[in-house]
Design an enzyme around this catalytic site. Structure first.
Site, short mmCIF file in Angstrom:
data_model
loop_
_atom_site.label_atom_id
_atom_site.label_comp_id
_atom_site.label_asym_id
_atom_site.label_seq_id
_atom_site.Cartn_x
_atom_site.Cartn_y
_atom_site.Cartn_z
N ARG A 1 0.97 -1.35 0.18
CA ARG A 1 0.66 -0.49 -0.14
C ARG A 1 0.41 1.17 -0.06
NH1 ARG A 1 -2.86 -3.90 2.14
NH2 ARG A 1 -0.41 -4.62 2.70
N THR A 2 1.45 0.87 0.88
CA THR A 2 3.02 2.44 1.31
C THR A 2 3.08 2.82 -0.08
OG1 THR A 2 2.54 2.27 3.34
CG2 THR A 2 3.92 4.31 2.40
N LYS B 1 27.85 -2.86 0.13
CA LYS B 1 28.91 -3.09 -0.50
C LYS B 1 29.38 -2.09 1.10
CE LYS B 1 27.90 -2.50 -5.66
NZ LYS B 1 27.63 -1.08 -6.20
N ARG C 1 10.96 3.86 3.47
CA ARG C 1 10.73 3.02 4.49
C ARG C 1 11.62 2.01 5.36
NH1 ARG C 1 5.99 -1.17 4.63
NH2 ARG C 1 4.85 0.96 5.18
N HIS D 1 4.44 5.56 11.39
CA HIS D 1 4.06 6.22 9.94
C HIS D 1 3.23 6.86 9.69
CE1 HIS D 1 2.99 4.31 6.38
NE2 HIS D 1 2.42 2.76 6.95
#
Ligand code: CP
Length: 329
Positions: A57-58, A86, A107, A135
């Site tokens: 969704r986000t 790396k 996120r 959130h």
């Protein structure tokens, strides 16, 4: 205070006036979100979408919101496809990509990572979920949905009884939502969770200081009694440490038809940020409510587009152009 150029890392940034402005803008953008009208205020802008943790969704609704406003999107999903594998630091990564994009959505499973990234960029960072922290944009779309459900019923938020149920310790959506709800008046907030997964005390104390009534219980029937709103959440198994056990709490904390019809107000609004856990025996929100008009979960997901559009337009300083830029599709 203007949101232009601001990082959106926590709901603590918002006040009531900012929320009202954002929600008015989201209302204006509803037809654009549905593809009925066109508004290209982000033409020429590029979004860097950095997701170091799973999302449906986000990520997709942020992307869609940006694209529908005429911008372009560059996606990085998963740490394995970046040079962090790396040994590159988050700070270097952040400084580098801020030279490529006008705004970042991030996120990350580590609560601090989004703050590290924000402190190293030249561009605004929108928190798309930081571990068990916050959130903020989910809470914006949740509150936007809740207001519209109440408006449709002619009800006021003031004086309502809002039950938050499930894993309230790790559930970042409820942490952000409680911060926003605390800005309103006269609520009863009922936190229903296993004793080991409570809402953080600091958030409860803050809501109480603002005059809200706070109740805590591990009994779902008690907690949901006479609720105007039930906001269910998933047990966040992925956030349990190795020394903890993700017990199967589902039987005691599942929201289903029998519970809702047995104890809640008849016009209760049933919400969930999704995803709901549909693995065997774990469903936190039962499918037996799927045909129930009181279930607002897909109205919540739909609200993700206009609210995120409104946030992008505000953070990128083009909110004032939206009204005059609307055209027929
Ligand atoms: N509600 C929410 O954050 O869903 P995703 O994890 O699918 O983005």
């Amino acid at each position: 205070m203007s949101l232009t150029g601001k990082h959106i890392l926590s709901c603590d940034l918002f006040d009531r006036d900012m929320l009202e402005e954002l929600f008015l803008l989201a209302d204006l953008l509803q037809p654009v979100a549905r593809g009925h009208r066109v508004c290209r205020v982000l033409e020429g802008a590029v979004l860097g979408s950095l997701f170091f943790e799973a999302s449906t969704r986000t990520r997709l609704s942020f992307d869609s919101a940006f694209l529908r406003l005429g911008g372009a999107v560059s996606d990085t999903t998963g740490v394995t496809v970046t040079s962090i594998t790396k040994g590159e630091s988050l700070a270097d990564t952040s400084r580098v990509v801020s030279g490529y994009f006008d705004v970042l959505v991030v996120r990350h499973p580590d609560e601090q990572a989004v703050h590290e990234i924000a402190s190293a960029t030249h561009v605004p960072v929108l928190n798309g979920g930081n571990g068990g922290g916050e959130h903020p944009t989910q809470a914006l779309l949740d509150l936007y949905t809740l207001r519209s459900e109440f408006a449709r019923m002619g009800k006021s938020l003031k004086g309502s009884r809002i039950a938050l149920i499930g894993d309230l310790r790790h559930g970042r959506t409820v942490h952000s939502l409680l911060r926003l709800l605390s800005l309103y008046e006269g609520l009863t907030i009922v936190c229903v969770s296993p004793p080991s997964l409570p809402m953080p005390r600091e958030l409860l104390d803050r809501a109480a200081r603002r005059g809200h009534r706070i109740e805590e219980t591990d009994n779902a029937s008690v907690g949901l009694k006479d609720a105007d709103v039930v906001y269910a959440t998933r047990i966040q198994k992925e956030r349990f440490t190795s020394t903890e056990t993700a017990f199967d709490y589902s039987a005691d904390f599942r929201v289903d038809g029998a519970l809702v019809n047995g104890v809640c107000k008849p016009e209760v609004v049933i919400m969930h940020p999704l995803p709901r856990d549909s693995t065997a025996g774990a469903n936190d929100l039962s499918n037996d409510l799927d045909q129930d008009v009181r279930l607002a979960i897909f109205r919540q997901t739909d609200a993700g587009i206009p609210t995120r559009m409104a946030l992008f337009a505000s953070v990128l300083g083009v909110a004032h152009q939206v009204g005059s830029s609307l055209r027929d599709a």
